[in-house]
Scaffold this motif. Structure first.
Motif, short mmCIF file in Angstrom:
data_model
loop_
_atom_site.label_atom_id
_atom_site.label_comp_id
_atom_site.label_asym_id
_atom_site.label_seq_id
_atom_site.Cartn_x
_atom_site.Cartn_y
_atom_site.Cartn_z
N VAL A 335 0.77 -0.99 0.01
CA VAL A 335 -0.15 0.07 -0.01
C VAL A 335 0.89 1.23 0.11
CG1 VAL A 335 -1.80 1.45 1.33
CG2 VAL A 335 -1.59 -1.28 1.27
N GLN A 336 0.46 2.18 -1.02
CA GLN A 336 1.17 3.46 -0.67
C GLN A 336 0.57 4.56 0.14
OE1 GLN A 336 -0.73 2.46 -3.25
NE2 GLN A 336 -1.46 3.98 -4.49
N THR A 337 1.24 5.16 1.01
CA THR A 337 0.74 6.39 1.69
C THR A 337 1.65 7.28 1.73
OG1 THR A 337 1.67 5.26 3.81
CG2 THR A 337 -0.53 4.59 3.40
N PHE A 338 1.07 8.39 2.29
CA PHE A 338 2.04 9.85 2.30
C PHE A 338 2.11 10.45 3.68
CE2 PHE A 338 -0.14 9.32 -1.77
CZ PHE A 338 0.99 9.74 -2.83
N TRP A 339 3.55 10.69 3.83
CA TRP A 339 3.62 10.79 5.19
C TRP A 339 4.04 12.45 5.08
CZ3 TRP A 339 7.13 6.82 8.47
CH2 TRP A 339 6.44 5.86 8.29
N PHE A 340 3.56 13.39 6.17
CA PHE A 340 3.63 14.70 6.15
C PHE A 340 4.67 14.95 7.48
CE2 PHE A 340 -0.62 14.43 4.29
CZ PHE A 340 0.04 14.57 3.04
N ASP A 341 5.40 15.87 7.49
CA ASP A 341 6.40 16.09 8.68
C ASP A 341 5.79 16.56 9.89
OD1 ASP A 341 9.17 15.78 8.01
OD2 ASP A 341 9.33 17.68 7.42
N PRO A 347 14.87 21.34 9.53
CA PRO A 347 13.72 21.72 8.71
C PRO A 347 12.89 21.12 8.05
CG PRO A 347 15.76 21.00 7.09
CD PRO A 347 16.16 20.88 8.64
N PRO A 348 11.70 21.80 7.56
CA PRO A 348 10.67 21.00 7.32
C PRO A 348 10.76 20.29 5.75
CG PRO A 348 10.29 23.43 6.89
CD PRO A 348 11.50 23.19 7.74
N ASN A 349 10.09 18.91 5.57
CA ASN A 349 10.55 18.42 4.19
C ASN A 349 8.95 18.52 3.49
OD1 ASN A 349 13.05 17.46 4.60
ND2 ASN A 349 12.34 16.28 6.52
N MET A 350 9.43 18.22 2.19
CA MET A 350 8.15 17.70 1.41
C MET A 350 7.40 16.53 1.65
SD MET A 350 10.07 19.16 -2.51
CE MET A 350 11.34 18.32 -1.71
N PRO A 351 6.03 16.41 1.27
CA PRO A 351 5.42 15.24 1.68
C PRO A 351 6.27 14.04 0.96
CG PRO A 351 4.27 16.53 -0.07
CD PRO A 351 5.30 17.28 0.64
N LYS A 352 6.42 12.79 1.63
CA LYS A 352 7.09 11.83 1.03
C LYS A 352 6.11 10.49 0.94
CE LYS A 352 11.43 13.10 2.88
NZ LYS A 352 12.65 12.70 3.56
N LEU A 353 6.40 9.49 0.01
CA LEU A 353 5.59 8.49 -0.33
C LEU A 353 6.05 7.21 0.62
CD1 LEU A 353 3.96 7.61 -3.39
CD2 LEU A 353 5.29 5.81 -2.36
N LEU A 607 -1.86 2.90 12.48
CA LEU A 607 -0.25 2.89 12.78
C LEU A 607 0.52 2.01 11.96
CD1 LEU A 607 -0.51 3.29 16.60
CD2 LEU A 607 0.28 5.14 15.11
N LYS A 608 -0.11 1.12 11.29
CA LYS A 608 0.61 -0.13 10.43
C LYS A 608 1.02 0.97 9.24
CE LYS A 608 -2.13 -3.87 12.27
NZ LYS A 608 -3.18 -4.94 11.92
N PHE A 609 0.24 1.76 8.84
CA PHE A 609 0.84 2.56 7.60
C PHE A 609 1.31 4.04 7.84
CE2 PHE A 609 -2.39 -0.83 6.94
CZ PHE A 609 -1.90 -1.57 5.84
N TYR A 610 0.72 4.33 8.74
CA TYR A 610 1.27 5.88 9.06
C TYR A 610 1.93 6.19 10.22
CZ TYR A 610 -2.24 6.97 5.54
OH TYR A 610 -3.01 6.96 4.36
N PRO A 611 2.76 7.31 10.22
CA PRO A 611 3.57 7.55 11.72
C PRO A 611 2.74 8.07 12.74
CG PRO A 611 3.79 9.43 10.08
CD PRO A 611 3.01 8.51 9.28
N PRO A 612 3.14 7.88 13.76
CA PRO A 612 2.54 8.33 15.24
C PRO A 612 2.21 9.81 15.09
CG PRO A 612 4.71 7.77 15.72
CD PRO A 612 4.33 7.23 14.26
N TRP A 613 2.80 10.67 14.47
CA TRP A 613 2.61 12.03 14.46
C TRP A 613 1.75 12.42 13.35
CZ3 TRP A 613 7.48 10.14 12.90
CH2 TRP A 613 7.58 10.28 11.51
N ASP A 614 0.86 11.40 12.50
CA ASP A 614 -0.09 11.82 11.71
C ASP A 614 -1.15 12.59 12.42
OD1 ASP A 614 -1.09 11.49 8.65
OD2 ASP A 614 -2.70 10.81 10.23
N ASP A 615 -1.84 13.81 11.78
CA ASP A 615 -2.89 14.39 12.38
C ASP A 615 -4.08 13.42 12.87
OD1 ASP A 615 -1.34 16.64 12.42
OD2 ASP A 615 -2.28 17.33 10.29
N PHE A 616 -4.37 12.46 11.81
CA PHE A 616 -5.64 11.75 12.26
C PHE A 616 -5.38 10.79 13.19
CE2 PHE A 616 -8.88 8.44 10.41
CZ PHE A 616 -9.80 9.10 11.13
#
Length: 631
Positions: A335-341, A347-353, A607-616
């Motif tokens: 599965v592809q997901t997008f991670w935001f900083d 420094p901040p980063n662009m969205p990563k896949l 949490l299997k697909f997104y980091p713990p700091w994700d907004d949702f």
């Protein structure tokens, strides 16, 4: 003897390169090494040490799971993974500096992750395969993929999200202006964005002089950024030109006209930005032969990714060449997901896949993702894949007529008949090509090619039912687009709610509520409307009543929802829907223990697909904390 000594030397050098930690005791028995003895190390995970093979075998059952987990999530410096269970290498006392041979070996093998390997397949091009067995929930690409150039936000979210890091802006005004090209959450993001100033000035000039009536769309901006970057960065040019493109004869005339218009807009925009060389390059792609323009834009349409939030909302478009090598399957293993900083990233980063496996992958198996909603019926998938990527999927799942019939879930119209309406095998109907593909739904022009028959009474007269269902789906899609564009007020929102409720009832009459994707989709649309309308309710009692309606629909359509959840690689049903249901239950009854259980299940799935700091994820964590407190 010479060959054995050379192999032992390579293993010994690999051990020095990958770790500088000296083991002091055996992992199995906990005892230190004997005098003049060197502990032996597991060469798969490099994290366990033993006296001898006997100690390793004794610890194998306990260490195996940990070994596979560590090996799947770290970068191994060898291009050939060790055998199952791992082997051992000698631990030396000289960990100060690797030799020249070891450094060269590490440099030559560190360019690509050892967990995947790139192969070229005829008809598919470059593809990614697992170089070692990957357990479920592992990340084969080791680290998130960075975009080729800065991605572009969609028009409707530009006032609300940062144009660089794509995070939602906390200090966003309640009613921001509609025509916003760039907004930044922090001065550091504005400073790191190399495109915003030139684009802002150029678009301002074009609008003031009347040469442009509206802001440029995502495709135009992304094309101009790639063209601009290709003039100064050879790496960007090389990576972009390696991507596949669509042959001219597979493009419809409308698509060709659109591609030429995009390149012409790019040329004008780049010219007013002062990028004259890039502007000239764009113009030369159109005249006299527009073939280069078709290939350039089709590289973006076929290889670009729609950037979505963890709640499955599309917010932008970006190019990720490394992930573009992953092919499609209707039964994907990743599965592809997008991670935001993080908020405080510096420094901040662009969205990563990020790529995460959704089931275990065997060594040598191709890594695949789904390019579309793989829980929808086969005809919808085939239309969407042809429209966006110009290919027909012939995977094993597309040949399963029984699964497709359950996914469609059409009811037999013969009075008293309880038979199952099944679709004929794919070889018994003809796909008509791009002329008949107008959307990802079944259109009236091609319904005759998708044959349905009742397995009990033999009825085949389902054309009118399919057309009715298509009209319902098209209307629901338009209502959803109105939500996304924020073009609704409270009164119009209530009208949409009544429509969606009627369309859900219509889908229940046309299809089975136990498995039909159409019932699940209509129900999910109504539930999302309920969640969106809560701020517009007059008082608390109206909000509670709205939540009760949503929970009733969720309960009625639970069979279809759970049927869609069983399709691997589809996070919409397994995470987003669960989170919405839990919030509705807890809003109606804060003491609902099942609501907290469902919320925790959705959180764990996320949490299997997104980091713990994700907004949702953070929002769910906060809700769990609040509703778990004793009264």
């Amino acid at each position: 003897l010479i060959q054995h000594t050379f192999v032992h030397f390579v293993i010994f050098q690999r051990a020095n390169c990958l770790s500088t930690t000296m083991a002091t005791s055996c992992t199995a028995c906990g005892l230190p090494p004997l005098p003049n003895q060197r502990l032996l190390r597991c060469t798969r995970c490099h994290n366990a040490w033993y006296h001898d093979v006997a100690c390793q075998k004794k610890d194998f059952k306990r260490h195996k799971a940990e070994c596979l987990r560590i090996a799947a999530n770290i970068r191994v410096s060898s291009s050939s993974p060790g055998p199952p269970g791992g082997n051992m290498s000698n631990n030396t006392g000289n960990d100060s500096k690797p030799s020249a041979t070891a450094a060269q070996t590490r440099a030559s093998t560190s360019k690509t992750p050892s967990l995947v390997e790139c192969r070229t397949i005829e008809g598919k091009g470059r593809s990614l395969f697992a170089a070692a067995a990957l357990p479920k929930w592992s990340r084969p690409l080791e680290s998130p993929c960075a975009p080729l150039v800065l991605p572009v936000l969609h028009e409707e979210v530009r006032p609300y999200r940062c144009a660089y890091c794509f995070r939602r802006m906390e200090a966003c005004p309640p009613c921001p202006p509609k025509n916003v090209l760039h907004a930044h959450c922090d001065p550091s993001c504005e400073e790191l964005n190399p495109f915003w100033e030139g684009e802002h000035q150029a678009v301002g000039r074009l609008i003031q002089t009347g040469q442009a009536k509206r802001l440029p769309g995502p495709t135009t901006l992304l094309c101009s950024r790639i063209l601009r970057k290709m003039q100064s960065d050879e790496h960007v040019k090389r990576e972009f030109e390696r991507l596949c493109y669509c042959p001219d004869d597979m493009l419809s005339q409308d698509e060709k006209d659109m591609y030429r218009a995009v390149m012409r807009q790019c040329s004008v925009l780049l010219y007013h930005m002062g990028e004259h060389l890039a502007s000239k390059t764009a113009l030369q792609m159109i005249e006299p032969d527009p073939t280069p323009a078709y290939r350039f834009v089709s590289r973006i349409s076929m290889n670009g990714f729609t950037i979505t939030t963890s709640e499955s909302y599309p917010i932008g478009t970006g190019m990720y060449p490394r992930a573009s090598m992953i092919n499609h399957s209707c039964r994907p293993n990743a599965v592809q997901t997008f991670w935001f900083d993080k908020e405080d990233a510096d420094p901040p980063n662009m969205p990563k896949l990020q790529i995460t496996t959704c089931r275990s992958v065997k060594a040598g198996e191709e890594i695949t993702i789904s390019y579309c909603d793989n829980s929808c019926p086969r005809k919808n998938r085939q239309n969407e894949l042809w429209e966006g990527y110009k290919f027909h999927c012939n995977c094993d799942w597309c040949e399963r007529s029984d699964v497709d019939a359950a996914t469609v879930g059409l009811r037999c119209k013969t009075p008293g008949c309880v038979g199952e309406v099944v679709s004929l095998p794919p070889e018994e109907y003809t796909f008509m090509g791009p002329q008949n593909v107008t959307s990802n739904r079944l259109s009236g022009s091609d319904t005759k090619q998708c044959k349905m028959i009742c397995d009990t009474c033999g009825c085949t007269d389902f054309e009118e039912a399919i057309k009715s269902r298509t009209r319902v789906m098209d209307r629901i899609e338009k209502i959803g687009a109105s939500f996304a564009n924020d073009n609704t007020d409270g009164e119009q929102l209530q009208t949409f709610g009544r429509e969606l409720s009627n369309y859900y009832e219509a889908c229940k009459n046309l299809c089975h509520v136990g498995t039909s994707w159409y019932v699940a989709w209509a129900a999910d649309s109504f539930v999302n409307w309920c969640a969106s309308s809560l701020p517009y309710c007059k008082d608390e009692s109206e909000r509670v009543e709205t939540c009760r309606k949503a929970l009733t629909v969720i309960q009625e359509s639970r069979g279809a929802m759970e049927f869609c959840m069983n399709f691997p690689g589809n996070l919409r049903w397994s995470s987003h829907h669960l989170g919405v249901e839990a919030k509705m239950r807890l809003f109606v009854n804060p003491m609902d223990g099942n609501g907290v259980v469902i919320l925790k299940k959705a959180r764990n799935e996320m949490l299997k697909f997104y980091p713990p700091w994700d907004d949702f994820v953070k929002a769910m964590e906060k809700s769990i904390e609040v509703y778990s407190l004793p009264c």
